[in-house]
Design a protein around this motif. Sequence first.
Motif, PDB file in Angstrom:
ATOM      1  N   ASN A   1       0.937  -1.242   0.051  1.00 25.16           N
ATOM      2  CA  ASN A   1       0.056   0.094  -0.030  1.00 25.16           C
ATOM      3  C   ASN A   1       1.008   1.165  -0.045  1.00 25.16           C
ATOM      4  O   ASN A   1       1.711   1.258   0.980  1.00 25.16           O
ATOM      5  CB  ASN A   1      -0.923   0.077   1.354  1.00 25.16           C
ATOM      6  CG  ASN A   1      -1.941   1.290   1.275  1.00 25.16           C
ATOM      7  OD1 ASN A   1      -1.883   1.863   0.351  1.00 25.16           O
ATOM      8  ND2 ASN A   1      -2.572   1.290   2.329  1.00 25.16           N
TER       9      ASN A   1
ATOM     10  N   ARG B   1      -9.316  15.200   6.266  1.00 22.88           N
ATOM     11  CA  ARG B   1      -8.913  15.366   4.655  1.00 22.88           C
ATOM     12  C   ARG B   1      -9.438  16.769   4.260  1.00 22.88           C
ATOM     13  O   ARG B   1     -10.246  17.381   4.776  1.00 22.88           O
ATOM     14  CB  ARG B   1      -9.679  14.225   3.873  1.00 22.88           C
ATOM     15  CG  ARG B   1     -11.187  14.245   3.938  1.00 22.88           C
ATOM     16  CD  ARG B   1     -11.772  12.835   3.507  1.00 22.88           C
ATOM     17  NE  ARG B   1     -13.232  13.018   3.591  1.00 22.88           N
ATOM     18  CZ  ARG B   1     -13.921  13.242   2.683  1.00 22.88           C
ATOM     19  NH1 ARG B   1     -13.639  13.419   1.541  1.00 22.88           N
ATOM     20  NH2 ARG B   1     -15.552  13.241   3.064  1.00 22.88           N
TER      21      ARG B   1
ATOM     22  N   THR C   1      -3.299   1.770  -3.499  1.00 27.10           N
ATOM     23  CA  THR C   1      -3.434   2.824  -2.639  1.00 27.10           C
ATOM     24  C   THR C   1      -4.676   3.048  -1.948  1.00 27.10           C
ATOM     25  O   THR C   1      -5.698   2.684  -2.531  1.00 27.10           O
ATOM     26  CB  THR C   1      -3.432   4.091  -3.590  1.00 27.10           C
ATOM     27  OG1 THR C   1      -2.275   4.021  -4.261  1.00 27.10           O
ATOM     28  CG2 THR C   1      -3.228   5.384  -2.484  1.00 27.10           C
TER      29      THR C   1
ATOM     30  N   THR D   1      -2.875   7.366   9.103  1.00 31.13           N
ATOM     31  CA  THR D   1      -2.297   6.333   9.895  1.00 31.13           C
ATOM     32  C   THR D   1      -1.369   5.845   9.020  1.00 31.13           C
ATOM     33  O   THR D   1      -1.664   5.448   7.645  1.00 31.13           O
ATOM     34  CB  THR D   1      -2.994   5.581  10.955  1.00 31.13           C
ATOM     35  OG1 THR D   1      -2.130   4.727  11.593  1.00 31.13           O
ATOM     36  CG2 THR D   1      -4.050   4.923   9.978  1.00 31.13           C
TER      37      THR D   1
ATOM     38  N   THR E   1       0.093   4.300   0.088  1.00 29.13           N
ATOM     39  CA  THR E   1      -0.253   5.485   0.747  1.00 29.13           C
ATOM     40  C   THR E   1       0.551   6.543   1.442  1.00 29.13           C
ATOM     41  O   THR E   1       1.443   5.683   1.982  1.00 29.13           O
ATOM     42  CB  THR E   1      -1.677   5.458   1.578  1.00 29.13           C
ATOM     43  OG1 THR E   1      -2.311   6.469   1.909  1.00 29.13           O
ATOM     44  CG2 THR E   1      -1.327   4.433   2.714  1.00 29.13           C
TER      45      THR E   1
ATOM     46  N   ALA F   1      -3.110   9.338   3.849  1.00 34.56           N
ATOM     47  CA  ALA F   1      -3.512   8.735   4.843  1.00 34.56           C
ATOM     48  C   ALA F   1      -3.119   9.400   6.176  1.00 34.56           C
ATOM     49  O   ALA F   1      -2.420  10.339   6.325  1.00 34.56           O
ATOM     50  CB  ALA F   1      -2.765   7.424   4.875  1.00 34.56           C
TER      51      ALA F   1
ATOM     52  N   VAL G   1       1.356   9.285   4.512  1.00 36.06           N
ATOM     53  CA  VAL G   1       0.864   9.961   5.604  1.00 36.06           C
ATOM     54  C   VAL G   1       1.468  11.300   5.667  1.00 36.06           C
ATOM     55  O   VAL G   1       2.256  11.718   5.373  1.00 36.06           O
ATOM     56  CB  VAL G   1       1.482   8.981   7.158  1.00 36.06           C
ATOM     57  CG1 VAL G   1       0.874   9.762   8.260  1.00 36.06           C
ATOM     58  CG2 VAL G   1       1.136   7.665   7.001  1.00 36.06           C
TER      59      VAL G   1
ATOM     60  N   HIS H   1      -6.012   4.923   1.435  1.00 38.94           N
ATOM     61  CA  HIS H   1      -5.652   5.950   2.305  1.00 38.94           C
ATOM     62  C   HIS H   1      -6.355   5.651   3.620  1.00 38.94           C
ATOM     63  O   HIS H   1      -7.379   5.570   3.863  1.00 38.94           O
ATOM     64  CB  HIS H   1      -6.184   7.080   1.869  1.00 38.94           C
ATOM     65  CG  HIS H   1      -5.673   7.964   0.868  1.00 38.94           C
ATOM     66  ND1 HIS H   1      -4.190   7.785   0.384  1.00 38.94           N
ATOM     67  CD2 HIS H   1      -6.107   8.283  -0.447  1.00 38.94           C
ATOM     68  CE1 HIS H   1      -4.142   8.443  -0.728  1.00 38.94           C
ATOM     69  NE2 HIS H   1      -4.969   8.583  -1.229  1.00 38.94           N
ATOM     70  N   CYS H   2      -5.334   5.044   4.640  1.00 40.38           N
ATOM     71  CA  CYS H   2      -5.933   4.454   5.947  1.00 40.38           C
ATOM     72  C   CYS H   2      -6.417   5.630   6.944  1.00 40.38           C
ATOM     73  O   CYS H   2      -5.636   6.642   7.151  1.00 40.38           O
ATOM     74  CB  CYS H   2      -4.617   3.912   6.732  1.00 40.38           C
ATOM     75  SG  CYS H   2      -3.569   3.065   5.678  1.00 40.38           S
TER      76      CYS H   2
ATOM     77  N   THR I   1      -4.541  -3.554   5.024  1.00 37.32           N
ATOM     78  CA  THR I   1      -5.056  -2.725   3.958  1.00 37.32           C
ATOM     79  C   THR I   1      -5.062  -3.217   2.678  1.00 37.32           C
ATOM     80  O   THR I   1      -6.050  -3.176   1.815  1.00 37.32           O
ATOM     81  CB  THR I   1      -4.586  -1.141   4.144  1.00 37.32           C
ATOM     82  OG1 THR I   1      -3.021  -1.273   3.940  1.00 37.32           O
ATOM     83  CG2 THR I   1      -4.863  -0.473   5.532  1.00 37.32           C
TER      84      THR I   1
ATOM     85  N   GLU J   1     -12.944   4.296   3.357  1.00 37.79           N
ATOM     86  CA  GLU J   1     -11.683   4.652   2.952  1.00 37.79           C
ATOM     87  C   GLU J   1     -11.510   4.703   1.534  1.00 37.79           C
ATOM     88  O   GLU J   1     -11.859   3.914   0.826  1.00 37.79           O
ATOM     89  CB  GLU J   1     -10.441   3.644   3.777  1.00 37.79           C
ATOM     90  CG  GLU J   1     -10.719   3.944   5.214  1.00 37.79           C
ATOM     91  CD  GLU J   1      -9.631   2.722   6.006  1.00 37.79           C
ATOM     92  OE1 GLU J   1      -8.928   2.986   6.911  1.00 37.79           O
ATOM     93  OE2 GLU J   1     -10.116   1.619   5.580  1.00 37.79           O
TER      94      GLU J   1
END
Length: 351
Positions: free
Chosen positions: A59, A85, A212, A185, A61, A183, A63, A214-215, A264, A236
């Motif tokens: 993943n 966001r 991808t 996290t 993404t 993300a 942070v 986004h956690c 994820t 998410e």
Amino acid sequence: MKLSQFKFKLPEEQIAEYPTPHRDESRMMVLHRTTGEIEHRMFKDFLEYFDEHDVFVFNDTKVFPARLYGNKEKTGARIEVFLLRELNRDLRLWDVLVDPARKIRIGNKLYFGDDNSIVAEVIDNTTSRGRTLRFLYDGEHEEFKKSLYALGEAPIPHEIIKRPSEPEDLERFQCIFAKHEGAVTAPTAGLHFSKSMMKRMEIKGIESAFITLHCGLGNFRQTDVEDLTKHKMDSEQMFVNHECCSIVNKAKDEGRKICAVGTTVQRALEASVSTEGHIKEYEGWTNKFIFPPHDFSVANAMFSNFHMPLSTLLMLTAAFGGYDYTMAAYEEAIKEGYRFGTYGDVMLIVD
């Protein structure tokens, strides 16, 4: 399954407060999900379990420094603002959480930075702690983002790590292959991969594919229903591109190992799989909740950190490793002094 089946006693001292000095130096427990056999290894040994042309799905993404502290106008009260966001780039609207929330009402202004250089106005209440902020900033969008992020810190989860965030966390709470910002996290299983391990994978002929997802903070939210079929996951945002589909589907057709690096990735793969068992391109949102029993269609190996009791991350891991084998492995991990949580050790689940 019931929530209470994922309860276990975790000694406080086994929750990792800091990462290992080097990313790839964690301990690794290997669980063979067909037999329940357990091996105690180091993360650097994982290549022994994979062959040329096997595929790892990561993943990518990224942070962003989502936790900021501002002061409320007039009273000067210190308020934590957690950016979730960006809602509107031109209007500088952000979806945020505030703490303490009872002090923050529509119309209040918050000041950020030693010189109060960034000001935000509360324009809406979204949930008990949720607010919509409009940042009042003259200047280009990129300049605004840079100024805002310069005031932020790494959003390490205080539910797990009880210490304040430190400057080093900006680097360590980020995967080295992180690319697409969004993300709040990190996908923690990916944190163990160093440049040298990625190079060794490449030399062995192991392929890498990237999704991808986004956690969000839902990863740490308490599950408050005993009957898991009634639990609702937060949505998410997720992207699965053509290149990822080609790599993964080819490996599946050839009977290769496909390793999901983290929960994820498992959720993204399972959310984008078609009835024929191939993954397809996807761009949108997912609130897929995976708990035992679940028949996984794509990955046949998985990396995952050691998760907290009652967490949805543990439920997904148990769905993949088998409930009894996974819970027995966790018991063994506690006995053997493995480190749990975001900065903890890692588990590799293989057939």
